[in-house]
Write an enzyme that holds these catalytic residues in place. Structure first.
Site, PDB file in Angstrom:
ATOM      1  N   LYS A  97       0.850  -1.198   0.000  1.00 56.03           N
ATOM      2  CA  LYS A  97       0.000   0.000   0.000  1.00 56.03           C
ATOM      3  C   LYS A  97       0.882   1.243   0.000  1.00 56.03           C
ATOM      4  O   LYS A  97       0.623   2.202  -0.714  1.00 56.03           O
ATOM      5  CB  LYS A  97      -0.936  -0.036   1.226  1.00 56.03           C
ATOM      6  CG  LYS A  97      -2.019  -1.089   1.075  1.00 56.03           C
ATOM      7  CD  LYS A  97      -2.758  -1.428   2.349  1.00 56.03           C
ATOM      8  CE  LYS A  97      -3.669  -2.627   2.093  1.00 56.03           C
ATOM      9  NZ  LYS A  97      -4.306  -3.165   3.275  1.00 56.03           N
ATOM     10  N   GLN A 117      -5.154  -2.225   9.399  1.00 57.15           N
ATOM     11  CA  GLN A 117      -4.755  -3.456   8.730  1.00 57.15           C
ATOM     12  C   GLN A 117      -5.222  -4.664   9.552  1.00 57.15           C
ATOM     13  O   GLN A 117      -4.857  -4.799  10.713  1.00 57.15           O
ATOM     14  CB  GLN A 117      -3.225  -3.473   8.545  1.00 57.15           C
ATOM     15  CG  GLN A 117      -2.695  -4.684   7.817  1.00 57.15           C
ATOM     16  CD  GLN A 117      -3.137  -4.713   6.356  1.00 57.15           C
ATOM     17  OE1 GLN A 117      -3.109  -3.716   5.650  1.00 57.15           O
ATOM     18  NE2 GLN A 117      -3.555  -5.880   5.884  1.00 57.15           N
ATOM     19  N   ASP A 122     -11.783   1.403   3.768  1.00 53.96           N
ATOM     20  CA  ASP A 122     -11.978  -0.033   3.555  1.00 53.96           C
ATOM     21  C   ASP A 122     -13.451  -0.367   3.347  1.00 53.96           C
ATOM     22  O   ASP A 122     -13.785  -1.501   2.983  1.00 53.96           O
ATOM     23  CB  ASP A 122     -11.429  -0.818   4.753  1.00 53.96           C
ATOM     24  CG  ASP A 122     -10.102  -1.480   4.435  1.00 53.96           C
ATOM     25  OD1 ASP A 122      -9.821  -1.683   3.236  1.00 53.96           O
ATOM     26  OD2 ASP A 122      -9.354  -1.791   5.375  1.00 53.96           O
TER      27      ASP A 122
END
Ligand code: NAD
Length: 283
Positions: free
Chosen positions: A50, A94, A117
């Protein structure tokens, strides 16, 4: 035919780079905050992917690496600070996180407008009722792949295998919202093949290596393999690609398939949120 996901991603990257430059010219610098709260090597690899893509596209990124002594309250305090910071457009935790942390509480504390997300109940709810929402990255990437084929979705029979919150459920909603007739299968489904055989669009997200064999696929289908399974033969998907390729019209490869569009979609979400901050200033 194996779908060339790399070239889809390459094209999208260029367009995203230009969008970032355009935003920079208007004084907006898209920025992502990443919270890493586990010791797993694979998570570190995902975060570094990322980071690399952020660098490539000109998106700013900051990371918070937390150790085992971190409490749920500590993580939520960081999130609160990031929620209030107008220079931060996207917040990502994460997953997985340390087992002692309350994942639901932590994810739900992210401001829905910064939830890159798309895991927040507000965004999932909006998706369900067909409102504009931040869509989670893997399903968003899958739609991009299907759309790039120039095939219509409306009226097609879609079968999704897997009902997780991050893939199966949201992709089912997206396909439904686009007019497909959707069946969702899962571990309790009886006679999986009976369903998959009917699919014009088959999306498989189970984490079961080569679950889908050629005899389970309709001739001419579009097959999207989301699975990433580490086996002794390397990384394989949930679809027996070699055999299925002969039956399907299109199939995504693993590796080099859906995973590539997932990371890109994350950055797309950051840029979309940053563009939205400009709309607000214009109002
Ligand atoms: P999950 O474990 O949360 O869910 C798996 C789903 O598969 C469940 O709903 C379960 O009911 C279903 N399932 C399991 N065995 C089955 C069977 N035999 N028949 C029918 N259904 C079955 O998994 P997830 O988070 O949705 O991830 C699924 C896979 O996709 C994993 O391999 C994961 O690594 C991969 N993944 C890839 C990406 C990407 O970017 N490519 C992103 C997310 C997940």
């Amino acid at each position: 035919m194996i779908i060339d996901v790399r070239s889809i991603v390459l094209k999208e990257k260029e367009s995203l780079k230009n969008k970032v430059k355009e935003l920079n010219r208007k004084g907006v610098n898209p920025k992502l905050a990443v919270i890493l709260a586990n010791n797993e090597e694979s998570s570190r690899i995902y975060v570094s992917k990322k980071r690399k893509l952020c660098e490539e596209l000109g998106v700013l990124e900051e990371e918070y690496e937390l150790d085992e002594t971190t409490t749920t309250q500590d993580v939520m305090q960081i999130i609160q600070k990031l929620n209030a910071d107008e220079n931060i457009h996207g917040i990502l935790v994460q997953l997985p996180i340390f087992k002692h942390l309350d994942e639901e509480k932590i994810l739900n504390s992210i401001e829905p407008e910064k939830d890159v997300d798309g895991f927040h109940p507000v965004n999932l709810g909006k998706l369900l009722i067909g409102q504009k929402a931040i869509v989670s990255c893997t399903p968003k990437g899958i739609m991009k792949i299907i759309d790039s084929l120039g095939e219509t979705i409306e009226g097609k029979r879609a079968v999704v295998v897997g009902r997780s919150r991050i893939v199966g459920k949201p992709i089912s909603c997206l396909l439904l919202n686009r007019g497909a007739t959707v069946t969702v299968c899962h571990s309790k489904t009886k006679d999986l093949k009976e369903h998959t055989k009917e699919a014009d669009i088959l999306v498989v997200a189970t984490g079961k290596p080569h679950l889908i064999t050629a005899d389970m696929v309709k001739k001419g289908a579009i097959v999207i393999d989301v699975g990433i399974n580490r086996t002794k033969d390397g990384i394989v998907g949930d679809v027996d690609t070699k055999a299925v390729e002969k039956i399907a019209k299109y199939v995504t490869p693993v590796p080099g398939g859906v995973g590539l569009t997932t990371v890109l979609s994350l950055l797309e979400n950051v840029v979309e949120i940053a563009s939205h901050s400009l709309d607000i200033e214009d109002e």
